[in-house]
Design a protein around this motif. Structure first.
Motif, PDB file in Angstrom:
ATOM      1  N   PRO A 119       0.837  -1.193   0.000  1.00  0.00           N
ATOM      2  CA  PRO A 119       0.000   0.000   0.000  1.00  0.00           C
ATOM      3  C   PRO A 119       0.871   1.241   0.000  1.00  0.00           C
ATOM      4  O   PRO A 119       1.489   1.588   1.001  1.00  0.00           O
ATOM      5  CB  PRO A 119      -0.782  -0.119   1.311  1.00  0.00           C
ATOM      6  N   PHE A 120       0.972   1.938  -1.101  1.00  0.00           N
ATOM      7  CA  PHE A 120       1.876   3.070  -1.179  1.00  0.00           C
ATOM      8  C   PHE A 120       1.215   4.409  -0.938  1.00  0.00           C
ATOM      9  O   PHE A 120       1.850   5.434  -1.011  1.00  0.00           O
ATOM     10  CB  PHE A 120       2.624   3.072  -2.522  1.00  0.00           C
ATOM     11  N   GLY A 121      -0.061   4.402  -0.645  1.00  0.00           N
ATOM     12  CA  GLY A 121      -0.697   5.640  -0.261  1.00  0.00           C
ATOM     13  C   GLY A 121      -0.865   6.610  -1.410  1.00  0.00           C
ATOM     14  O   GLY A 121      -0.802   6.244  -2.579  1.00  0.00           O
ATOM     15  N   VAL A 122      -1.064   7.881  -1.035  1.00  0.00           N
ATOM     16  CA  VAL A 122      -1.307   8.897  -2.048  1.00  0.00           C
ATOM     17  C   VAL A 122      -0.326  10.035  -1.845  1.00  0.00           C
ATOM     18  O   VAL A 122       0.215  10.217  -0.776  1.00  0.00           O
ATOM     19  CB  VAL A 122      -2.742   9.435  -1.937  1.00  0.00           C
ATOM     20  N   SER A 123      -0.122  10.808  -2.901  1.00  0.00           N
ATOM     21  CA  SER A 123       0.792  11.933  -2.765  1.00  0.00           C
ATOM     22  C   SER A 123       0.009  13.172  -2.346  1.00  0.00           C
ATOM     23  O   SER A 123      -1.163  13.337  -2.669  1.00  0.00           O
ATOM     24  CB  SER A 123       1.516  12.181  -4.085  1.00  0.00           C
ATOM     25  N   GLY A 124       0.693  14.046  -1.601  1.00  0.00           N
ATOM     26  CA  GLY A 124       0.054  15.265  -1.125  1.00  0.00           C
ATOM     27  C   GLY A 124       0.011  16.328  -2.199  1.00  0.00           C
ATOM     28  O   GLY A 124       0.206  16.042  -3.394  1.00  0.00           O
ATOM     29  N   THR A 125      -0.236  17.567  -1.764  1.00  0.00           N
ATOM     30  CA  THR A 125      -0.384  18.649  -2.731  1.00  0.00           C
ATOM     31  C   THR A 125       0.957  19.215  -3.177  1.00  0.00           C
ATOM     32  O   THR A 125       1.038  19.877  -4.201  1.00  0.00           O
ATOM     33  CB  THR A 125      -1.226  19.778  -2.130  1.00  0.00           C
ATOM     34  N   ASP A 126       2.010  18.957  -2.403  1.00  0.00           N
ATOM     35  CA  ASP A 126       3.304  19.564  -2.718  1.00  0.00           C
ATOM     36  C   ASP A 126       4.099  18.692  -3.682  1.00  0.00           C
ATOM     37  O   ASP A 126       5.156  18.175  -3.343  1.00  0.00           O
ATOM     38  CB  ASP A 126       4.098  19.800  -1.441  1.00  0.00           C
ATOM     39  N   GLU A 133       5.864  25.339 -10.347  1.00  0.00           N
ATOM     40  CA  GLU A 133       4.940  26.417 -10.638  1.00  0.00           C
ATOM     41  C   GLU A 133       5.174  27.600  -9.709  1.00  0.00           C
ATOM     42  O   GLU A 133       5.046  28.757 -10.101  1.00  0.00           O
ATOM     43  CB  GLU A 133       3.511  25.902 -10.469  1.00  0.00           C
ATOM     44  N   ALA A 134       5.528  27.296  -8.466  1.00  0.00           N
ATOM     45  CA  ALA A 134       5.760  28.370  -7.489  1.00  0.00           C
ATOM     46  C   ALA A 134       7.080  29.077  -7.751  1.00  0.00           C
ATOM     47  O   ALA A 134       7.351  30.104  -7.139  1.00  0.00           O
ATOM     48  CB  ALA A 134       5.727  27.810  -6.080  1.00  0.00           C
ATOM     49  N   SER A 142       9.205  28.878   1.248  1.00  0.00           N
ATOM     50  CA  SER A 142       9.004  30.085   2.047  1.00  0.00           C
ATOM     51  C   SER A 142       7.550  30.535   1.975  1.00  0.00           C
ATOM     52  O   SER A 142       6.982  30.987   2.968  1.00  0.00           O
ATOM     53  CB  SER A 142       9.927  31.202   1.564  1.00  0.00           C
ATOM     54  N   GLU A 143       6.953  30.366   0.801  1.00  0.00           N
ATOM     55  CA  GLU A 143       5.558  30.780   0.690  1.00  0.00           C
ATOM     56  C   GLU A 143       4.670  29.959   1.619  1.00  0.00           C
ATOM     57  O   GLU A 143       3.841  30.500   2.355  1.00  0.00           O
ATOM     58  CB  GLU A 143       5.085  30.634  -0.761  1.00  0.00           C
ATOM     59  N   ASP A 148       0.402  29.284   5.074  1.00  0.00           N
ATOM     60  CA  ASP A 148      -0.349  28.202   5.713  1.00  0.00           C
ATOM     61  C   ASP A 148       0.281  27.746   7.024  1.00  0.00           C
ATOM     62  O   ASP A 148      -0.402  27.419   7.980  1.00  0.00           O
ATOM     63  CB  ASP A 148      -0.427  26.996   4.754  1.00  0.00           C
ATOM     64  N   TRP A 149       1.601  27.705   7.040  1.00  0.00           N
ATOM     65  CA  TRP A 149       2.282  27.113   8.197  1.00  0.00           C
ATOM     66  C   TRP A 149       2.811  28.185   9.138  1.00  0.00           C
ATOM     67  O   TRP A 149       3.759  27.951   9.888  1.00  0.00           O
ATOM     68  CB  TRP A 149       3.414  26.196   7.726  1.00  0.00           C
ATOM     69  N   PRO A 152       2.388  27.138  13.118  1.00  0.00           N
ATOM     70  CA  PRO A 152       3.403  26.177  13.570  1.00  0.00           C
ATOM     71  C   PRO A 152       4.807  26.777  13.583  1.00  0.00           C
ATOM     72  O   PRO A 152       5.598  26.504  14.489  1.00  0.00           O
ATOM     73  CB  PRO A 152       3.307  25.050  12.527  1.00  0.00           C
TER      74      PRO A 152
ATOM     75  N   ILE B   8       3.458  37.031  -2.351  1.00  0.00           N
ATOM     76  CA  ILE B   8       2.980  35.933  -1.505  1.00  0.00           C
ATOM     77  C   ILE B   8       1.667  36.370  -0.872  1.00  0.00           C
ATOM     78  O   ILE B   8       1.570  37.477  -0.353  1.00  0.00           O
ATOM     79  CB  ILE B   8       4.016  35.605  -0.414  1.00  0.00           C
ATOM     80  N   SER B  79      -5.301  29.016   8.428  1.00  0.00           N
ATOM     81  CA  SER B  79      -5.298  28.049   7.328  1.00  0.00           C
ATOM     82  C   SER B  79      -5.580  26.635   7.816  1.00  0.00           C
ATOM     83  O   SER B  79      -4.942  25.684   7.386  1.00  0.00           O
ATOM     84  CB  SER B  79      -3.954  28.060   6.588  1.00  0.00           C
ATOM     85  N   LEU B 145       3.835  19.605  17.628  1.00  0.00           N
ATOM     86  CA  LEU B 145       4.531  20.782  18.173  1.00  0.00           C
ATOM     87  C   LEU B 145       4.027  21.112  19.571  1.00  0.00           C
ATOM     88  O   LEU B 145       4.808  21.357  20.491  1.00  0.00           O
ATOM     89  CB  LEU B 145       4.299  21.983  17.261  1.00  0.00           C
ATOM     90  N   TYR B 193       0.293  10.652   6.805  1.00  0.00           N
ATOM     91  CA  TYR B 193       0.425  11.553   5.664  1.00  0.00           C
ATOM     92  C   TYR B 193       0.629  10.755   4.381  1.00  0.00           C
ATOM     93  O   TYR B 193       0.015  11.044   3.348  1.00  0.00           O
ATOM     94  CB  TYR B 193       1.588  12.520   5.890  1.00  0.00           C
ATOM     95  N   GLY B 194       1.471   9.740   4.479  1.00  0.00           N
ATOM     96  CA  GLY B 194       1.727   8.920   3.297  1.00  0.00           C
ATOM     97  C   GLY B 194       0.480   8.200   2.817  1.00  0.00           C
ATOM     98  O   GLY B 194       0.275   7.997   1.630  1.00  0.00           O
ATOM     99  N   GLY B 197      -2.283  11.658   2.305  1.00  0.00           N
ATOM    100  CA  GLY B 197      -1.868  12.845   1.578  1.00  0.00           C
ATOM    101  C   GLY B 197      -2.253  14.148   2.247  1.00  0.00           C
ATOM    102  O   GLY B 197      -2.173  15.199   1.641  1.00  0.00           O
ATOM    103  N   LEU B 218      -1.092   1.083   5.704  1.00  0.00           N
ATOM    104  CA  LEU B 218      -0.302   2.278   5.973  1.00  0.00           C
ATOM    105  C   LEU B 218      -1.004   3.186   6.981  1.00  0.00           C
ATOM    106  O   LEU B 218      -0.408   3.658   7.959  1.00  0.00           O
ATOM    107  CB  LEU B 218      -0.114   3.027   4.643  1.00  0.00           C
TER     108      LEU B 218
END
Lengths: 236, 498
Positions: A119-126, A133-134, A142-143, A148-149, A152, B8, B79, B145, B193-194, B197, B218
């Protein structure tokens, strides 16, 4: 098999082997060097993911600064003072678990190479496309970091402040050597001197060389003095 | 288009949703700053500032945020990093109450032991902010965190009496094991996450609503590792090994706070991750929590029977309490969850009160914490013995105290879900628990005090801070035992607004 896969397998294997080395090597210096190997391999894994900036940062910060700090601590503590018996005990206790972890890791690698469907899962948005594109890694990172982050990112600074305040409080020496320098409390000093004497009785160490047990006054009545001085120090 | 031309987008900053946290963090930073500029000779001033900070944050949360969040759905801020809802606001208020009690307990302790450094209060404030952000965290990275902020502060506080070997040992053990489990939890987060996603907890739920996973391996691994990391913080069996040594070695006022704060934070995160994010995997995580609850209740109660040190006994007692609260999670229902919230509130008061008494009886250097020292306590210290007896009864769950209501509502939640086996085992564990509390009580009343002439000469000193804590906690424990409805309604609201 694509180039990314080859990089993944090579760096993954080196990372695993180095990580096992950190645990198993007898000499702390060798362990630290092995840690460099593990961290550098992780940098290679980032490289395979086209995260170039992260890869460089990983090498500069971890392989450079953090491991150097480790080596400093090891040097300061002195690698010769490690008791070989304790080391052996430690290794024996850890062995089955480390072995189990190694088997699972190697098994996972073999499965990956032979291409058995996991099961390799799914890829995220990044994804790599999103990064391109960025305008590249640094821009994308940095963006995200400052939009968004953001929270944290700010909280990390609180974590660092808390750690620094805690570290300073615990490590700051008071004037009284018995009070807190090197954490040498009367009862701890007594324990150490007892252990040293026990070792000396077995003919392994010379108590005079190892530790000046007479320097420390194990008299519990000295507490009153101690308290007065520590609190005074806290105010000043 | 040049790179510079791409502006940005401004980050989404809704500071109004995190006002209580900002107050708590700001007060902590203020204390650190004040220490850098000029030190007051009396740390009582810092204690006052810290207490005011906690009180202000709690009042703002209750007056300003609580009415807003209870009548609507969660609002996501930054966000989607944090969620402001009834649940998080409830926990924020509770952590402020725990913080005020901790400040009151610590002030006199620090002076008595000559450990009066004001950084204590800064770390206390930071750790409370960690608890609050953990309750609000809607992102697994935020959970991690916040957990680290809380943990780092608790490691240092455990080792606060650094001239004492036991305290050093407590801090060191907690640090090493805590860092190890944090890594395990982080590993689990990476698997989640894996597998999905996303790191956003609300988005996790959406992912499961939209997709049917062919192979859950997973995600299951990730979920299990996250549960392990959080179970360590609540000291649930089999991840409880650190608790006895840390509880015994750490200063009593620290334990009185830590036992509650770590549980509040970890349970809050468990609720949000399991109920909200992974509700689709209920079949998978329910058995895990079943196991944790049953093992904690039984092992905690049984091992508490054979202890000879009061602080160590309280550690095992806290392990068994973790099991009872876990019943509320394992019930996987709104009732169980509000029951667990109510339990956490009552536990916060009971444990703070019990450790206030233990601190007073322990006297200078906490030298009197053995069962031997409690022999004939009633003859020497009638009032303290009576108060401790009351708290032990409350912890055991005797009717008329808040402990009984707490156990009742948690069992009620489990009963709604038809989990009678869990209730049966819980009842047995509660009966065993009664034994070890009674053992200490019997020792206090039935034995002759002349056996300890060294203790009979002087009386234990109860400073103003612990006295206030005792008054408040006794009142709260009685009140919540007799008139629990107000708080039960609040806990119920907190859950439904989730």
């Amino acid at each position: 098999m694509s180039g990314e896969w080859i990089l993944y397998i090579v760096f993954g294997a080196t990372a695993l082997v180095s990580a096992i080395g950190v645990v198993f090597l007898a000499n702390p210096i060798h362990s630290a060097l092995s840690l460099i190997g593990a961290l550098a391999s992780v940098a290679g894994l980032f490289l395979a993911q086209e995260a170039f900036f992260l890869s460089v940062v990983q090498i500069i910060v971890y392989t450079g600064a953090v491991v150097v700090l480790f080596l400093f601590v090891i040097m300061l503590l002195g690698i010769d003072s490690a008791d070989p018996r304790e080391e052996q005990l430690l290794r024996r206790q850890w062995f089955p678990w480390a072995f189990l972890g190694g088997v699972i890791g190697v098994g996972g690698l073999v499965l990956t190479i032979t291409g058995i469907d996991l099961p390799f899962g799914v890829s995220g948005t990044d994804t790599a496309d999103a990064v391109n594109e960025a305008g590249g890694n640094v821009q994308a990172l940095s963006e995200r970091l400052f939009t968004d982050w953001l929270l944290p990112f700010e909280l990390t600074s609180i974590l660092v402040v808390a750690a620094i305040v805690g570290g300073v409080v615990l490590a700051k020496r008071t004037k009284d050597l018995r009070g807190s320098g090197m954490g040498l409390t009367p009862d701890l000093a007594e324990r150490i001197s007892e252990e040293v004497e026990a070792d000396a009785a077995e003919g392994e160490l010379d108590p005079e060389d190892a530790f000046e047990a007479d320097d420390v006054d194990p008299d519990p009545d000295s507490d009153a003095v101690l308290v007065g001085e520590t609190s005074e120090n806290g105010e000043g | 288009m040049s790179v510079l031309a791409q502006a940005i987008p401004a980050p989404q900053t809704d500071y109004t949703t995190i006002i209580p946290e900002l107050i708590v963090l700001g007060t902590g930073l203020l204390i650190v700053l004040m220490l850098a500029i000029r030190r007051f000779s009396n740390i009582g001033w810092y204690a006052l500032i810290a207490a005011l900070g906690f009180a202000a944050a709690g009042i703002v949360a209750y007056v300003d945020l609580w009415p807003e969040v209870t009548d609507g759905a969660a609002t996501y801020a930054f966000s989607g990093m944090v969620a402001a809802d009834g649940f998080s606001t409830f926990v924020v208020i509770l952590s402020c109450v725990a913080g005020v009690l901790a400040v009151l307990l610590a002030n006199s302790y620090l002076k008595r032991e000559g450990l009066d450094k004001a950084e204590y209060f800064a770390l206390l404030l930071f750790s409370a902010a960690g608890v609050q952000f953990m309750a609000m965290a809607n992102n697994l990275v935020m959970v991690f965190l916040a957990l680290e902020i809380l943990s780092v502060c608790l490691y240092v506080l455990s080792a606060w009496n650094r001239d004492k070997f036991a305290s050093q040992e407590a801090g060191m053990k907690y640090l090493l094991l805590g860092a190890y489990t944090s890594a395990i939890m982080l590993f689990g987060i990476s698997f989640l996450y894996g597998g999905t996603g996303t790191l956003n907890i609300a988005a996790l739920a959406q992912f499961f609503a939209r997709n049917v996973l062919e192979n859950q391996g997973l995600v299951f691994l990730g979920m299990a590792l996250v549960v392990v990391g959080l179970a360590f913080k609540i000291a649930a069996v089999p991840f409880h090994m650190w608790a006895p040594d840390v509880y015994q070695g750490a200063p009593a006022p620290v334990v009185g706070y830590m036992a509650a704060a770590a549980k509040i934070a970890a349970f809050a995160a468990l609720f949000r991750i399991l109920f909200l994010g992974l509700s689709a995997m209920e079949v998978d995580w329910k058995p895990l929590l079943w196991g944790l609850a049953i093992l904690s209740m039984i092992v905690g109660s049984l091992l508490a029977l054979v202890q000879s040190d009061v602080k160590r006994m309280m550690a095992y007692s806290s392990i068994s309490h973790a099991g009872f609260i876990a019943i509320g999670v394992a019930a996987a229902s709104a009732e169980g969850m509000s029951g667990a919230l109510f339990y956490l509130v009552t536990y916060t008061f009971m444990i703070a009160g019990a450790f206030a008494v233990i601190d007073c009886i322990g006297r200078k250097d906490e030298q009197y914490t053995k069962y031997e020292d409690y022999r004939g306590l009633f003859a020497r210290e009638p009032l303290l013995a009576a108060i401790l007896t009351f708290f032990l009864f409350a912890l055991a769950g005797i009717p008329g105290t808040s402990g009984f209501v707490a156990k009742f509502v948690v069992f009620e939640g489990a009963a709604e879900g038809g989990q009678w086996a869990l209730i049966g085992i819980g009842t047995v564990a509660a009966v065993i628990a009664l034994f070890f509390y009674l053992r200490l009580i019997v020792l206090m009343y039935m034995q002759d005090s002349t056996e300890r002439p060294d203790l009979a000469e002087t009386r234990a000193r109860v400073a103003a801070g612990p006295a206030v804590v005792l008054a408040v906690t006794v009142a709260a424990t009685v009140l919540l035992g007799i008139l629990p409805q107000g708080l039960l309604d609040m806990a119920g609201q907190a859950v439904f607004a989730l």
